[in-house]
Design a protein around this motif. Structure first.
Motif, PDB file in Angstrom:
ATOM      1  N   MET A 122       4.813   7.148   1.904  1.00 48.68           N
ATOM      2  CA  MET A 122       5.052   6.057   2.841  1.00 48.68           C
ATOM      3  C   MET A 122       4.535   4.794   2.181  1.00 48.68           C
ATOM      4  SD  MET A 122       6.155   5.474   5.980  1.00 48.68           S
ATOM      5  CE  MET A 122       5.645   6.001   7.587  1.00 48.68           C
ATOM      6  N   GLN A 150      -2.603  12.136   2.801  1.00 52.50           N
ATOM      7  CA  GLN A 150      -3.707  11.509   2.082  1.00 52.50           C
ATOM      8  C   GLN A 150      -4.023  10.134   2.656  1.00 52.50           C
ATOM      9  OE1 GLN A 150      -3.328  11.680  -2.186  1.00 52.50           O
ATOM     10  NE2 GLN A 150      -2.387  13.712  -2.141  1.00 52.50           N
ATOM     11  N   LYS A 151      -5.001   9.474   2.055  1.00 48.95           N
ATOM     12  CA  LYS A 151      -5.383   8.174   2.597  1.00 48.95           C
ATOM     13  C   LYS A 151      -4.466   7.077   2.076  1.00 48.95           C
ATOM     14  CE  LYS A 151      -9.002   6.890  -0.719  1.00 48.95           C
ATOM     15  NZ  LYS A 151     -10.423   6.507  -0.848  1.00 48.95           N
ATOM     16  N   VAL A 152      -4.554   5.937   2.699  1.00 46.17           N
ATOM     17  CA  VAL A 152      -3.748   4.787   2.322  1.00 46.17           C
ATOM     18  C   VAL A 152      -4.382   4.123   1.103  1.00 46.17           C
ATOM     19  CG1 VAL A 152      -2.817   2.596   3.130  1.00 46.17           C
ATOM     20  CG2 VAL A 152      -3.110   4.480   4.744  1.00 46.17           C
ATOM     21  N   GLN A 183       0.919   5.642   0.859  1.00 47.62           N
ATOM     22  CA  GLN A 183       0.236   6.792   1.424  1.00 47.62           C
ATOM     23  C   GLN A 183       1.070   8.037   1.139  1.00 47.62           C
ATOM     24  OE1 GLN A 183       0.076   7.177   5.705  1.00 47.62           O
ATOM     25  NE2 GLN A 183      -1.905   8.193   5.642  1.00 47.62           N
ATOM     26  N   PHE A 236      -4.288   1.118  -2.014  1.00 45.84           N
ATOM     27  CA  PHE A 236      -3.845  -0.201  -2.428  1.00 45.84           C
ATOM     28  C   PHE A 236      -2.977  -0.099  -3.681  1.00 45.84           C
ATOM     29  CE2 PHE A 236      -4.061  -4.637  -3.414  1.00 45.84           C
ATOM     30  CZ  PHE A 236      -4.342  -4.749  -4.765  1.00 45.84           C
ATOM     31  N   TYR A 263       0.851  -1.178   0.000  1.00 53.11           N
ATOM     32  CA  TYR A 263       0.000   0.000   0.000  1.00 53.11           C
ATOM     33  C   TYR A 263       0.893   1.236   0.000  1.00 53.11           C
ATOM     34  CZ  TYR A 263      -4.151  -2.732   1.221  1.00 53.11           C
ATOM     35  OH  TYR A 263      -5.202  -3.611   1.198  1.00 53.11           O
TER      36      TYR A 263
END
Lengths: 113, 113
Positions: free
Chosen positions: B89, B41-43, B37, B45, B35
């Motif tokens: 990340m 922001q959001k994580v 990030q 896929f 994943y």
């Protein structure tokens, strides 16, 4: 794909206060997890809770699968609870090759001393 | 409690260079994931891997990305020619057959300069 909405987007609390974080999802799920992202960026798993209620210390979570929402309760908040809380869901069966978690945008919690 | 281990924790690379992010999933898990990030922001896929092949990949996972499980323990993500927008990340996750949820590693913060 499945949609995940979290509310409120931001939350500021005084230390010692209680709070409820909400996660709504658009389809049936086989997996729902709550994560806390700490200031170092690590994702800490809080609960695996596709249905029912669980408690772990000051935290508890409830998922009502038939109504497609989950709640995370934080009681007696502490400054160390600050960070971003993510809800993530997976609509597919455990052994499905196309299984994956879809994350919400997160709730930023700030607990002030 | 078993952990997913990621190395390095932070990597800085020049634009255009190749990077390999490493993960050691939990030993009896069968499903593996990456994943990403981007800051704030959001994580999201990237890719799932099962039975030594990619199960699913997102539109982010283009030809610049590849994954490999070269032996029984490591799971790697390679970015062939890094771009500034690859700064993020990167989280590795694994899951077992029994469906007790996904276990995430602590992440690798990739900075492309």
């Amino acid at each position: 794909g499945i949609q995940v909405e979290q509310s409120p987007p931001d939350l500021i609390l005084q230390e010692g206060a209680n709070s409820t974080l909400r996660c709504n999802f658009s389809d049936s799920v086989n997996n729902l997890q709550w994560f806390h992202q700490n200031p170092w960026g690590q994702l800490i798993n809080l609960f695996y809770i596709p249905s029912g209620t669980k408690q772990n210390g000051r935290l508890s979570a409830t998922t009502v699968a038939t109504e497609r929402y989950s709640l995370l309760y934080i009681s007696s908040s502490q400054t160390t609870d600050s960070g971003v809380y993510f809800c993530a869901v997976d609509p597919f069966p455990y052994t499905g090759a196309n299984s994956k978690l879809t994350f919400g945008k997160g709730i930023t919690l700030s607990v002030r001393p | 409690e078993p952990e997913v281990t990621q190395t390095p924790s932070h990597q800085v690379t020049q634009m255009g260079q190749e990077v390999i992010l490493r993960c050691v999933p939990i030993s009896n898990h069968l499903y593996f994931y990456w994943y990403r990030q981007i800051l704030g922001q959001k994580v999201e896929f990237l890719v799932s891997f099962y039975n030594n092949e990619i199960s699913e990949k997102s539109e982010i996972f283009d030809d610049q990305f590849s994954v490999e499980r070269p032996d029984g323990s490591n799971f790697t993500l390679k970015i062939r020619s890094t771009k500034l927008e690859d700064s993020a990340m990167y989280f590795c996750a694994s899951r077992d057959r029994a469906g007790y949820g996904y276990t995430f590693g602590s992440g690798t913060r990739l900075t492309v300069v």
